[in-house]
Scaffold this motif. Structure first.
Motif, PDB file in Angstrom:
ATOM      1  N   ASP A   1     -15.292  10.571-115.506  1.00 53.92           N
ATOM      2  CA  ASP A   1     -14.744   9.409-115.616  1.00 53.92           C
ATOM      3  C   ASP A   1     -13.282   9.526-115.135  1.00 53.92           C
ATOM      4  OD1 ASP A   1     -13.763  11.288-117.499  1.00 53.92           O
ATOM      5  OD2 ASP A   1     -13.845   9.972-119.136  1.00 53.92           O
ATOM      6  N   SER A   2     -13.065  10.440-114.367  1.00 62.59           N
ATOM      7  CA  SER A   2     -11.677  10.589-113.591  1.00 62.59           C
ATOM      8  C   SER A   2     -12.120  11.530-112.108  1.00 62.59           C
ATOM      9  CB  SER A   2     -10.866  11.457-114.398  1.00 62.59           C
ATOM     10  OG  SER A   2     -11.011  12.725-114.315  1.00 62.59           O
ATOM     11  N   SER A   3     -11.216  11.373-111.287  1.00 63.73           N
ATOM     12  CA  SER A   3     -11.581  11.944-109.808  1.00 63.73           C
ATOM     13  C   SER A   3     -11.468  13.429-110.086  1.00 63.73           C
ATOM     14  CB  SER A   3     -10.240  11.571-109.235  1.00 63.73           C
ATOM     15  OG  SER A   3     -10.447  12.321-107.902  1.00 63.73           O
TER      16      SER A   3
END
Lengths: 226, 282
Positions: free
Chosen positions: A25-27
């Motif tokens: 859910d994040s880079s």
């Protein structure tokens, strides 16, 4: 996963690694998940690593390319199945195929060198065309492929970007080293290509000339002017 | 990386036409007409990019340079954009463009800092020694004034990065020049620190400025690491070879930096080592 027993001999939990990539859910989480999946060395990870190339996350794509190169032949088919319209992913795929050196990537590398809009992609394609692994092929088939690589590389000796021409010089040198008795007919045009890259022509920077002269000196000491 | 599918309906004419290859004669004509500034903008860019040696290129670019007025951001391609591109193009057209040095020196005094920036870069590329004094005058008030942030904008009072880089490129290493540049190594913005260290390294060759740049290769911001790569390349600082190869940045930029080490630098590590590292990055 951190338990010692898991590291020794037990199969990696591929499903968990894939799930981590899909649910990132994040880079940063995606980069980390892609690295773990790439490190698994599991051939079945290849299609998912190819998917990662299209996620528009350079860190994750770099990890995926490394992983795909490690998988060698197992990565080739999933890479070739990529949609040509998916430009971002295809650029990374060219790098992976160049690193793998599998002859099945030939057409894609030739197309990329001849027509990709990004110099970084043409550069990788050129290097790849100089480094295809051909030792296992029949001599006549090997010669056909070398001729095809040579033709594409010679056409790129007047690419508008210096870095592509630099890569072409490197690739011509390594292609020359792979030529055997049957490849004599390719020798002269190849050296001619390197000579044109070594010329002090307008717009051809010293670094390209220097690299081409270095290649010539190694291949054909008589061909270099002092 | 924008794919071919990214074309939208609101591309400006200049961007749209950039896709179609044009001839040198066509670029000259686009710059010559004065009905449509966006055509002039593209013509000026083309002549610089292609390093045109056409006898009319420099005279027309000098005319375009005079085509400036207070910035009017509402007016599509504003006229100063044409002058800005003309300045950039002139920087790439040495030696023919040397006759435009006086025009560029005039632009260096323009109220539009974007124009001053383009003029400074061009003067640096043309190695115009006449520019050293006026550039130093613009920087003399130091990081606290010339380098202060312009209220209400992210820009600085002076285009410090371009002015510092021009001093390094021109290469007049006198005491007064070094004294003007040195305080900017402590500027609060890392990009200005990088530009100052680059100029000082080019002017003095002193290792301590190379060390400043090598440290910036580990800066947390990618933009700063990229700038330090370009600056080490411009200065040809060969001791930075290993740190450059280790830097977290695109290989394209590392290759450009290493090209600079090969072409601008001397000494150890020698060319075979530099080229071997470039081969690895392809």
């Amino acid at each position: 996963m951190g338990e010692r027993s898991a590291a020794v001999g037990h199969p990696v939990d591929l499903e968990a690694l894939v799930a981590a990539v899909r649910s990132a859910d994040s880079s940063a989480a995606l980069v980390s998940a892609a690295r773990s999946l790439a490190a698994s060395g599991e051939p079945a990870a290849a299609p998912v690593l190819v998917e990662v190339l299209g996620f528009n996350n350079p860190g994750a794509a770099v990890a995926a390319v490394d992983g795909l190169i490690r998988l060698q032949g197992a990565a080739v088919e999933p890479l070739l199945r990529l949609d040509p319209q998916n430009y971002g992913a295809r650029a990374w795929a060219v790098r992976a195929l160049a690193g793998i050196g599998d002859v099945r990537g030939l057409t894609l590398l030739v197309d990329a060198l001849g027509s990709d809009v990004a110099a970084s992609v043409r550069r990788a394609a050129a290097k790849g065309l100089g480094g295809l692994r051909l030792q296992h092929l029949e001599p006549s088939q090997r010669l056909d492929i070398q001729a095809c690589c040579l033709e594409a590389l010679l056409a790129a000796t007047d690419d508008g970007e210096w870095v592509v021409r630099y890569a072409v010089a490197v690739a011509l040198e390594s292609l020359a080293r792979g030529l055997d008795g049957g490849g004599e007919s390719l020798q002269q045009p190849l050296l001619q290509g390197l000579r044109s890259l070594s010329a002090a022509a307008a717009g051809n920077p010293p670094v390209v000339q220097l690299r081409a002269r270095l290649a010539l000196a190694g291949l054909d000491p008589c061909a270099v002017e002092p | 990386m924008a794919g071919p599918s990214s074309t939208s309906s609101d591309v400006s004419p200049a961007v749209e036409q950039a896709g179609a290859p044009i001839s040198e004669a066509e670029a000259i004509e686009r710059l010559r007409q004065n009905e449509d500034p966006s055509q002039q903008y593209y013509g000026a860019w083309w002549l610089g990019r292609m390093r045109s040696q056409h006898p009319e290129a420099v005279p027309l670019l000098r005319l375009a340079l005079r085509q400036r007025r207070p910035r009017d951001l509402g007016a599509g391609v504003e006229e100063n954009a044409v002058a800005r591109n003309a300045a950039r193009a002139l920087g790439k057209l040495a030696p023919l463009a040397l006759e435009a040095v006086n025009d560029l020196l005039e632009v260096l005094e323009d109220p539009d800092d974007g124009l001053r920036e383009a003029a400074a870069r061009a003067l640096g590329e043309l190695r115009a020694e006449e520019a050293v004094e006026p550039i130093c005058r613009r920087l003399a008030s130091g990081p606290q004034q010339a380098g202060a942030q312009r209220p209400g904008t992210p820009r600085l009072m002076e285009p410090c990065e371009a002015l510092l880089e021009a001093l390094g490129d021109i290469g007049m290493a006198s005491e007064p020049v070094l004294a003007v540049v040195e305080p900017f190594v402590d500027h609060e913005r890392p990009l200005i620190r990088s530009a100052a260290a680059r100029a000082l390294l080019q002017l003095s060759g002193e290792e301590r400025w190379g060390t400043v740049l090598v440290e910036l290769l580990e800066h947390p911001q990618l933009q700063v690491r990229r700038a330090a790569l370009m600056d080490l390349g411009a200065a040809g600082w060969r001791p930075a070879l290993e740190p450059i190869c280790r830097t977290l940045a695109e290989n394209s930029l590392k290759l450009m930096a290493l090209r600079g080490l090969v072409e601008q630098g001397s000494g150890e590590p020698g060319e075979p080592a530099l080229l071997a590292c470039m081969d690895e990055l392809l």
